[in-house]
Design a protein around this motif. Structure first.
Motif, PDB file in Angstrom:
ATOM      1  N   LEU A 197       4.636  57.679 -24.930  1.00 17.09           N
ATOM      2  CA  LEU A 197       6.079  56.957 -24.902  1.00 17.09           C
ATOM      3  C   LEU A 197       6.881  58.189 -24.707  1.00 17.09           C
ATOM      4  O   LEU A 197       8.017  57.760 -23.996  1.00 17.09           O
ATOM      5  N   THR A 198       6.812  59.309 -25.398  1.00 19.43           N
ATOM      6  CA  THR A 198       7.857  60.383 -25.164  1.00 19.43           C
ATOM      7  C   THR A 198       7.839  60.706 -23.505  1.00 19.43           C
ATOM      8  O   THR A 198       8.954  61.093 -22.972  1.00 19.43           O
ATOM      9  N   GLY A 199       6.783  60.920 -22.996  1.00 23.79           N
ATOM     10  CA  GLY A 199       6.452  61.312 -21.635  1.00 23.79           C
ATOM     11  C   GLY A 199       7.140  60.290 -20.916  1.00 23.79           C
ATOM     12  O   GLY A 199       8.073  60.496 -19.692  1.00 23.79           O
ATOM     13  N   ARG A 200       7.249  58.992 -21.095  1.00 26.58           N
ATOM     14  CA  ARG A 200       7.977  57.846 -20.480  1.00 26.58           C
ATOM     15  C   ARG A 200       9.517  57.953 -20.445  1.00 26.58           C
ATOM     16  O   ARG A 200      10.130  57.873 -19.259  1.00 26.58           O
ATOM     17  N   TRP A 201       9.887  58.464 -21.652  1.00 27.01           N
ATOM     18  CA  TRP A 201      11.448  58.608 -21.874  1.00 27.01           C
ATOM     19  C   TRP A 201      11.993  59.629 -21.180  1.00 27.01           C
ATOM     20  O   TRP A 201      13.131  59.818 -20.692  1.00 27.01           O
ATOM     21  N   LEU A 202      11.041  60.994 -21.191  1.00 23.08           N
ATOM     22  CA  LEU A 202      11.647  61.992 -20.677  1.00 23.08           C
ATOM     23  C   LEU A 202      11.482  62.241 -18.814  1.00 23.08           C
ATOM     24  O   LEU A 202      11.639  63.339 -18.405  1.00 23.08           O
ATOM     25  N   ASP A 203      10.616  61.259 -18.575  1.00 22.24           N
ATOM     26  CA  ASP A 203      10.209  61.563 -16.947  1.00 22.24           C
ATOM     27  C   ASP A 203      11.359  61.454 -16.055  1.00 22.24           C
ATOM     28  O   ASP A 203      12.326  60.829 -16.428  1.00 22.24           O
ATOM     29  N   THR A 204      11.319  62.205 -14.945  1.00 28.48           N
ATOM     30  CA  THR A 204      12.566  62.163 -14.438  1.00 28.48           C
ATOM     31  C   THR A 204      12.829  60.959 -13.508  1.00 28.48           C
ATOM     32  O   THR A 204      13.937  60.658 -13.465  1.00 28.48           O
ATOM     33  N   ALA A 205      11.821  60.180 -13.356  1.00 27.69           N
ATOM     34  CA  ALA A 205      12.114  58.869 -12.787  1.00 27.69           C
ATOM     35  C   ALA A 205      13.148  57.831 -13.552  1.00 27.69           C
ATOM     36  O   ALA A 205      13.751  57.118 -13.310  1.00 27.69           O
ATOM     37  N   ARG A 206      13.059  58.083 -15.029  1.00 30.19           N
ATOM     38  CA  ARG A 206      13.938  57.315 -15.940  1.00 30.19           C
ATOM     39  C   ARG A 206      15.208  58.157 -16.084  1.00 30.19           C
ATOM     40  O   ARG A 206      16.374  57.471 -16.189  1.00 30.19           O
ATOM     41  N   LEU A 207      15.304  59.472 -16.268  1.00 30.05           N
ATOM     42  CA  LEU A 207      16.354  60.089 -16.464  1.00 30.05           C
ATOM     43  C   LEU A 207      17.208  60.614 -15.186  1.00 30.05           C
ATOM     44  O   LEU A 207      18.517  61.034 -15.316  1.00 30.05           O
TER      45      LEU A 207
END
Length: 224
Positions: A197-207
């Protein structure tokens, strides 16, 4: 620059003349592996998950050439724990040091707030420039580095779990400090689901941005 992750908040950097520069070898990390071959040690603060006092004191006693730089309370904890006083150095924000061929800029000051009624520890940060590359370890804070290189960092270490962290703050930190790679640290409390979950939120594609999110497992190496 070759970075090795040793679990939780501990990383080491390979030095050009041999040995490693170790940062925050605490009790949640594989301290034995981290300290093997250490030429120098940096400690952001005195919490046990950032400095395994008996292990570091033993290293210093057995290896007179190894030295430690730490926050004031961190240095005191090591001396009280039996570390040779002449091998332990207190640092404060604003210092620029040459340690084992690495340029180390000390920043920070206070640990992030855990609770208004919990006293804040002294927490220093380290901006390390080595071999034309740069890395920033914030300890237990989201304090931005002072003296950021003009082209940004090569590696930003981002704390992602603990009693003082909020994922929103980790996201803001990753977005606000330009870096080529973001590596999560302070992750011992996370389950595998929590990591995902943390990786999904911090992933470049999201941020947005241009960094690469690189989660490392203990013992894994990242070449920069």
């Amino acid at each position: 620059m070759q970075l090795t992750f040793h679990g939780h908040a501990c990383v080491s950097l390979s030095l050009p003349d041999g040995g490693t520069l170790v940062i925050d070898p605490g009790t949640f990390s594989d301290t034995a592996a981290a300290l093997t071959g250490a030429a120098a040690v940096l400690v952001t603060h005195d919490h046990f998950d950032h400095v395994d006092v008996p292990a570091v004191a033993e290293l210093l006693t057995a290896t007179p050439g190894v030295e430690v730089w730490a926050s004031g309370p961190g240095a005191a904890a090591l001396r009280d724990g039996g570390a040779p006083a002449n091998q332990v150095h207190e640092v404060t924000a604003g210092q620029v040091l040459d340690i084992a061929g690495a340029r180390v800029t000390v920043g920070g000051g206070d640990h992030a707030v855990i609770h208004p009624e919990v006293p804040r520890a002294v927490n220093v940060t380290y901006l390390i420039e080595l071999g034309g590359r740069s890395l920033y370890h914030p300890g237990d804070s989201y304090d931005a580095p002072a003296g950021l290189p003009d082209d940004g960092l090569d590696v930003l270490l981002v704390p992602v779990s603990g009693p003082w962290t909020r994922l929103a703050e980790a996201m803001d930190f990753a977005r606000s400090v330009p870096a080529g790679a973001v590596v999560p640290i302070h992750d011992a409390p996370l389950s595998e689901i929590g990591h995902t979950l943390t990786g999904r939120w911090l992933d470049t594609a999201r941020l947005g941005g241009k960094y690469t999110y690189s989660r490392l497992t203990a013992g894994e190496v990242l070449a920069v």
